[in-house]
Design a protein around this motif. Structure first.
Motif, PDB file in Angstrom:
ATOM      1  N   PRO A  80       0.811  -1.236   0.000  1.00 24.31           N
ATOM      2  CA  PRO A  80       0.000   0.000   0.000  1.00 24.31           C
ATOM      3  C   PRO A  80       0.841   1.281   0.000  1.00 24.31           C
ATOM      4  CG  PRO A  80      -0.083  -1.061   2.149  1.00 24.31           C
ATOM      5  CD  PRO A  80       0.686  -1.979   1.252  1.00 24.31           C
ATOM      6  N   THR A  81       2.142   1.153   0.258  1.00 15.45           N
ATOM      7  CA  THR A  81       2.974   2.365   0.264  1.00 15.45           C
ATOM      8  C   THR A  81       3.382   2.780  -1.152  1.00 15.45           C
ATOM      9  OG1 THR A  81       5.086   1.201   0.490  1.00 15.45           O
ATOM     10  CG2 THR A  81       3.903   1.741   2.532  1.00 15.45           C
ATOM     11  N   LEU A  82       3.047   1.929  -2.157  1.00  9.42           N
ATOM     12  CA  LEU A  82       3.369   2.268  -3.545  1.00  9.42           C
ATOM     13  C   LEU A  82       2.109   2.673  -4.305  1.00  9.42           C
ATOM     14  CD1 LEU A  82       5.765  -0.537  -4.838  1.00  9.42           C
ATOM     15  CD2 LEU A  82       6.353   1.801  -4.174  1.00  9.42           C
ATOM     16  N   SER A  83       2.223   3.677  -5.167  1.00 10.90           N
ATOM     17  CA  SER A  83       1.079   4.098  -5.986  1.00 10.90           C
ATOM     18  C   SER A  83       1.524   4.398  -7.406  1.00 10.90           C
ATOM     19  CB  SER A  83       0.440   5.364  -5.404  1.00 10.90           C
ATOM     20  OG  SER A  83      -0.360   5.041  -4.301  1.00 10.90           O
ATOM     21  N   ILE A  84       0.540   4.506  -8.261  1.00 14.89           N
ATOM     22  CA  ILE A  84       0.807   4.830  -9.660  1.00 14.89           C
ATOM     23  C   ILE A  84       0.023   6.086 -10.024  1.00 14.89           C
ATOM     24  CG2 ILE A  84       0.339   4.059 -12.033  1.00 14.89           C
ATOM     25  CD1 ILE A  84       0.791   1.155 -10.740  1.00 14.89           C
ATOM     26  N   ILE A  85       0.726   7.067 -10.578  1.00 22.25           N
ATOM     27  CA  ILE A  85       0.033   8.266 -11.085  1.00 22.25           C
ATOM     28  C   ILE A  85       0.060   8.199 -12.607  1.00 22.25           C
ATOM     29  CG2 ILE A  85       0.072  10.785 -11.310  1.00 22.25           C
ATOM     30  CD1 ILE A  85       1.402  10.958  -8.593  1.00 22.25           C
ATOM     31  N   VAL A  86      -1.110   8.351 -13.206  1.00 26.26           N
ATOM     32  CA  VAL A  86      -1.213   8.450 -14.655  1.00 26.26           C
ATOM     33  C   VAL A  86      -1.430   9.926 -14.969  1.00 26.26           C
ATOM     34  CG1 VAL A  86      -2.563   7.782 -16.675  1.00 26.26           C
ATOM     35  CG2 VAL A  86      -2.220   6.145 -14.816  1.00 26.26           C
ATOM     36  N   ALA A  87      -0.612  10.476 -15.859  1.00 27.77           N
ATOM     37  CA  ALA A  87      -0.748  11.893 -16.209  1.00 27.77           C
ATOM     38  C   ALA A  87      -1.005  12.008 -17.709  1.00 27.77           C
ATOM     39  CB  ALA A  87       0.522  12.655 -15.828  1.00 27.77           C
ATOM     40  N   ASN A  88      -2.224  12.352 -18.046  1.00 28.45           N
ATOM     41  CA  ASN A  88      -2.591  12.526 -19.455  1.00 28.45           C
ATOM     42  C   ASN A  88      -2.159  13.915 -19.910  1.00 28.45           C
ATOM     43  OD1 ASN A  88      -3.824  12.742 -21.930  1.00 28.45           O
ATOM     44  ND2 ASN A  88      -5.931  12.592 -21.156  1.00 28.45           N
ATOM     45  N   THR A  89      -1.280  13.954 -20.893  1.00 28.22           N
ATOM     46  CA  THR A  89      -0.786  15.254 -21.384  1.00 28.22           C
ATOM     47  C   THR A  89      -1.895  16.072 -22.051  1.00 28.22           C
ATOM     48  OG1 THR A  89      -0.229  14.274 -23.531  1.00 28.22           O
ATOM     49  CG2 THR A  89       1.532  14.355 -21.861  1.00 28.22           C
ATOM     50  N   ASN A  90      -3.000  15.397 -22.363  1.00 23.10           N
ATOM     51  CA  ASN A  90      -4.089  16.017 -23.133  1.00 23.10           C
ATOM     52  C   ASN A  90      -3.630  16.463 -24.518  1.00 23.10           C
ATOM     53  OD1 ASN A  90      -6.616  15.724 -21.997  1.00 23.10           O
ATOM     54  ND2 ASN A  90      -6.174  17.227 -20.400  1.00 23.10           N
ATOM     55  N   VAL A  91      -2.619  15.768 -25.000  1.00 23.74           N
ATOM     56  CA  VAL A  91      -2.203  15.936 -26.389  1.00 23.74           C
ATOM     57  C   VAL A  91      -2.415  14.581 -27.043  1.00 23.74           C
ATOM     58  CG1 VAL A  91      -0.242  16.378 -27.908  1.00 23.74           C
ATOM     59  CG2 VAL A  91      -0.492  17.657 -25.800  1.00 23.74           C
ATOM     60  N   SER A  92      -3.083  14.591 -28.195  1.00 27.51           N
ATOM     61  CA  SER A  92      -3.467  13.323 -28.804  1.00 27.51           C
ATOM     62  C   SER A  92      -3.033  13.285 -30.259  1.00 27.51           C
ATOM     63  CB  SER A  92      -4.992  13.199 -28.711  1.00 27.51           C
ATOM     64  OG  SER A  92      -5.429  12.062 -29.374  1.00 27.51           O
TER      65      SER A  92
ATOM     66  N   LEU B 219       5.682   5.844 -10.998  1.00 29.68           N
ATOM     67  CA  LEU B 219       5.616   4.960  -9.837  1.00 29.68           C
ATOM     68  C   LEU B 219       6.115   5.766  -8.650  1.00 29.68           C
ATOM     69  CD1 LEU B 219       5.207   1.960  -8.853  1.00 29.68           C
ATOM     70  CD2 LEU B 219       7.666   1.675  -9.245  1.00 29.68           C
ATOM     71  N   CYS B 220       5.321   5.840  -7.587  1.00 34.27           N
ATOM     72  CA  CYS B 220       5.706   6.736  -6.497  1.00 34.27           C
ATOM     73  C   CYS B 220       5.248   6.218  -5.131  1.00 34.27           C
ATOM     74  CB  CYS B 220       5.145   8.131  -6.752  1.00 34.27           C
ATOM     75  SG  CYS B 220       3.368   8.156  -6.912  1.00 34.27           S
ATOM     76  N   ARG B 221       5.679   6.931  -4.095  1.00 36.86           N
ATOM     77  CA  ARG B 221       5.249   6.586  -2.736  1.00 36.86           C
ATOM     78  C   ARG B 221       3.858   7.163  -2.505  1.00 36.86           C
ATOM     79  NH1 ARG B 221      10.775   7.557  -0.869  1.00 36.86           N
ATOM     80  NH2 ARG B 221      10.185   9.728  -0.534  1.00 36.86           N
ATOM     81  N   THR B 222       2.979   6.338  -1.947  1.00 34.43           N
ATOM     82  CA  THR B 222       1.591   6.740  -1.737  1.00 34.43           C
ATOM     83  C   THR B 222       1.496   8.028  -0.916  1.00 34.43           C
ATOM     84  OG1 THR B 222       0.987   4.420  -1.827  1.00 34.43           O
ATOM     85  CG2 THR B 222      -0.635   5.912  -0.869  1.00 34.43           C
ATOM     86  N   ALA B 223       2.360   8.151   0.099  1.00 30.51           N
ATOM     87  CA  ALA B 223       2.284   9.320   0.988  1.00 30.51           C
ATOM     88  C   ALA B 223       2.534  10.623   0.229  1.00 30.51           C
ATOM     89  CB  ALA B 223       3.313   9.162   2.107  1.00 30.51           C
ATOM     90  N   ASP B 224       3.220  10.552  -0.903  1.00 30.15           N
ATOM     91  CA  ASP B 224       3.586  11.775  -1.635  1.00 30.15           C
ATOM     92  C   ASP B 224       2.723  12.030  -2.874  1.00 30.15           C
ATOM     93  OD1 ASP B 224       5.857  12.438   0.024  1.00 30.15           O
ATOM     94  OD2 ASP B 224       6.828  10.668  -0.840  1.00 30.15           O
ATOM     95  N   VAL B 225       1.704  11.197  -3.079  1.00 28.36           N
ATOM     96  CA  VAL B 225       0.938  11.266  -4.326  1.00 28.36           C
ATOM     97  C   VAL B 225       0.380  12.668  -4.600  1.00 28.36           C
ATOM     98  CG1 VAL B 225      -1.312  10.572  -5.243  1.00 28.36           C
ATOM     99  CG2 VAL B 225       0.352   8.845  -4.693  1.00 28.36           C
ATOM    100  N   GLU B 226      -0.278  13.258  -3.593  1.00 30.14           N
ATOM    101  CA  GLU B 226      -0.916  14.566  -3.802  1.00 30.14           C
ATOM    102  C   GLU B 226       0.121  15.620  -4.159  1.00 30.14           C
ATOM    103  OE1 GLU B 226      -4.087  15.430  -3.781  1.00 30.14           O
ATOM    104  OE2 GLU B 226      -4.889  13.448  -3.219  1.00 30.14           O
ATOM    105  N   ASN B 227       1.197  15.611  -3.408  1.00 33.12           N
ATOM    106  CA  ASN B 227       2.251  16.593  -3.596  1.00 33.12           C
ATOM    107  C   ASN B 227       2.909  16.467  -4.979  1.00 33.12           C
ATOM    108  OD1 ASN B 227       3.860  18.645  -2.821  1.00 33.12           O
ATOM    109  ND2 ASN B 227       5.365  17.338  -1.792  1.00 33.12           N
TER     110      ASN B 227
ATOM    111  N   THR C 229      -3.955   5.390  -9.507  1.00 27.23           N
ATOM    112  CA  THR C 229      -4.668   4.126  -9.665  1.00 27.23           C
ATOM    113  C   THR C 229      -3.881   2.991  -9.031  1.00 27.23           C
ATOM    114  OG1 THR C 229      -5.858   2.711 -11.243  1.00 27.23           O
ATOM    115  CG2 THR C 229      -3.688   3.467 -11.923  1.00 27.23           C
ATOM    116  N   ARG C 230      -4.627   1.970  -8.650  1.00 27.66           N
ATOM    117  CA  ARG C 230      -4.045   0.682  -8.287  1.00 27.66           C
ATOM    118  C   ARG C 230      -4.552  -0.311  -9.332  1.00 27.66           C
ATOM    119  NH1 ARG C 230      -1.226   0.200  -4.050  1.00 27.66           N
ATOM    120  NH2 ARG C 230      -1.557  -2.025  -4.215  1.00 27.66           N
TER     121      ARG C 230
END
Ligand code: GLA
Length: 413
Positions: A232-244, A374-382, A404-405
């Motif tokens: 649970p300490t690992l998370s994934i952030i998906v960042a859509n550039t909004n360029v297609s 791929l990041c630490r869950t505690a830092d996701v918002e930041n 997402t998980r």
């Protein structure tokens, strides 16, 4: 348009800027909410109550890019973003299908399917044809499709549609296909009806997706293996550039062709048996472009094997280097990145390990779309806040970020 089925009828836009200012991390709508929305729309449009609801997720790939069609290994996961379809049989031989922002489409179920209009309906026609090839007789039905998979974002909205629709048809004809058979049927729909010669990664990820598991796919044998992602300490952030950018323009097929030409020159039957020494031995005949494409394949297969070891052992000390290497290789050797993706990845990498980032790279087919961090869950918002602010400041485009998980693969609700 690959990965953007609902946009298929809009004028081709090289850049689609999201006009809405989104929060730093957009929350994922629950499957229950999406199902309620699909049922309510089915009632509103066709005045019927659903008897079947099917769902299938989009995917994000952690590493192993553009090597699924080269017998490589890929490591995607289903995301907690889904396409959900509510349906009910009608007493006809026609499928009437509605979806957000589009005219209702009607598909005759009595004969073989052909590519037709509207373009988004071709994913459905392809899947119907797949069931017909297996000798299933599909009864008439009404259906409504809703989606939380961002479109044109490299997150496989089209595979999600194919797999959700195939799962719906399983329910309608009262059968359960082996998951690999369903995935291959969906992939064939994409090849034959959308004209994209894709590999197997997207449909496998959408069909085999499992909570808390990454899906390691050996694309030589077609065997998936689950790799736990339960920390649970690992998370994934998906960042859509909004360029297609449009993959069916031919760039995807061109890359595939380059890899086939490379393998022919090397004289082996599978990329899995190719070493860097084989490439150096043929470098002069290959020429610069084919050499670089080939180098991407060989090195990306090696990086993916290393990354899987990291996930299995929980030692992530080299995951950042592997993801960075993957991105660089896709950018410089395979040439499928773009400025906006490079920027999004650089922004995550700048935050670095101290800020909670373990690794970042572009994900999916490329030419726009999304990055994966791929990041630490505690830092996701930041992390998300910094990426969003800096990306917006430098491009003027508001990106879409969500965490997402591993989500759940295609199923009937
Ligand atoms: C698209 C294709 C996949 C795969 C990726 C790149 O998503 O559909 O089969 O080739 O690009 O890794």
């Amino acid at each position: 348009m690959r990965g953007a089925y609902l946009e298929a009828d809009l004028p081709k836009l090289r850049r689609i800027a999201n006009p809405h200012i989104s929060p730093m991390l957009e929350s994922n709508q629950t499957l229950t909410d999406l199902a309620d929305e699909a049922r309510a729309s089915l009632k509103a449009i066709f005045d019927v109550d659903s008897t079947l609801v099917a769902a299938a997720p989009g995917r994000v790939n952690l590493i192993g890019e553009h090597i699924d069609y080269c017998d490589g290994f890929v490591l995607p996961l289903a995301i907690e973003r889904y396409i959900v379809i509510a349906a009910r049989p009608n007493d006809s031989t026609i499928a009437r299908v509605g979806t957000t922002g589009q005219e209702t489409t009607e598909i005759d179920l009595t004969g073989n399917q052909e590519i037709s209009e509207p373009k988004w309906s071709n994913y459905l026609r392809g899947v119907i044809q797949g069931f017909m090839n297996l000798n299933y007789q599909i009864p008439g039905f009404d259906a409504y499709i809703v989606s939380s998979v961002p479109l044109g974002a490299g997150l496989s909205s089209s595979a999600a549609l194919e797999c959700a629709f195939a799962t719906l048809l399983e329910g309608l004809v009262d059968t359960v296909l082996p998951t690999a058979v369903k995935s291959l049927l969906a992939q064939k729909a994409e090849h034959d009806f959308a004209g994209v010669p894709c590999g197997i990664m997207d449909q496998f990820a959408s069909a085999f997706g499992t909570k808390d598991q990454l899906i390691l796919i050996d694309c030589r044998t077609g065997e998936p293996e689950m790799v736990p992602f339960s920390d649970p300490t690992l998370s994934i952030i998906v960042a859509n550039t909004n360029v297609s950018h449009d993959l069916s323009d031919g760039e995807y097929g061109a890359r595939r062709k380059d890899t086939e030409d490379g393998l022919t020159l090397i004289g082996k039957s599978s990329w899995r048996d190719v070493t860097m020494d084989d490439l150096y031995a043929r470098q002069a005949e290959m020429g610069d472009r084919i050499f670089r494409r080939s180098r991407h394949i060989v090195t990306e297969i090696a990086r993916t094997i290393e990354a899987v070891k990291a996930f299995k052992s929980g030692d992530f000390s080299n995951i950042g280097t592997l993801m960075e290497g993957s991105h660089r290789s896709l950018r410089d050797d395979f040439e499928v990145s773009c400025d906006e993706l490079d920027l999004m990845v650089a922004l995550a990498q700048e935050i670095g390990f101290e800020g909670g980032v373990l690794g970042a790279r572009m994900t999916g087919g490329g030419f726009g779309g999304s990055s994966v961090t791929l990041c630490r869950t505690a830092d996701v918002e930041n992390i998300a806040a910094q990426m969003q602010e800096r990306y917006l400041a430098q491009t003027g485009i508001t990106p879409l970020l969500f965490a997402t998980r591993p989500g759940i693969g295609a199923h009937l609700l």
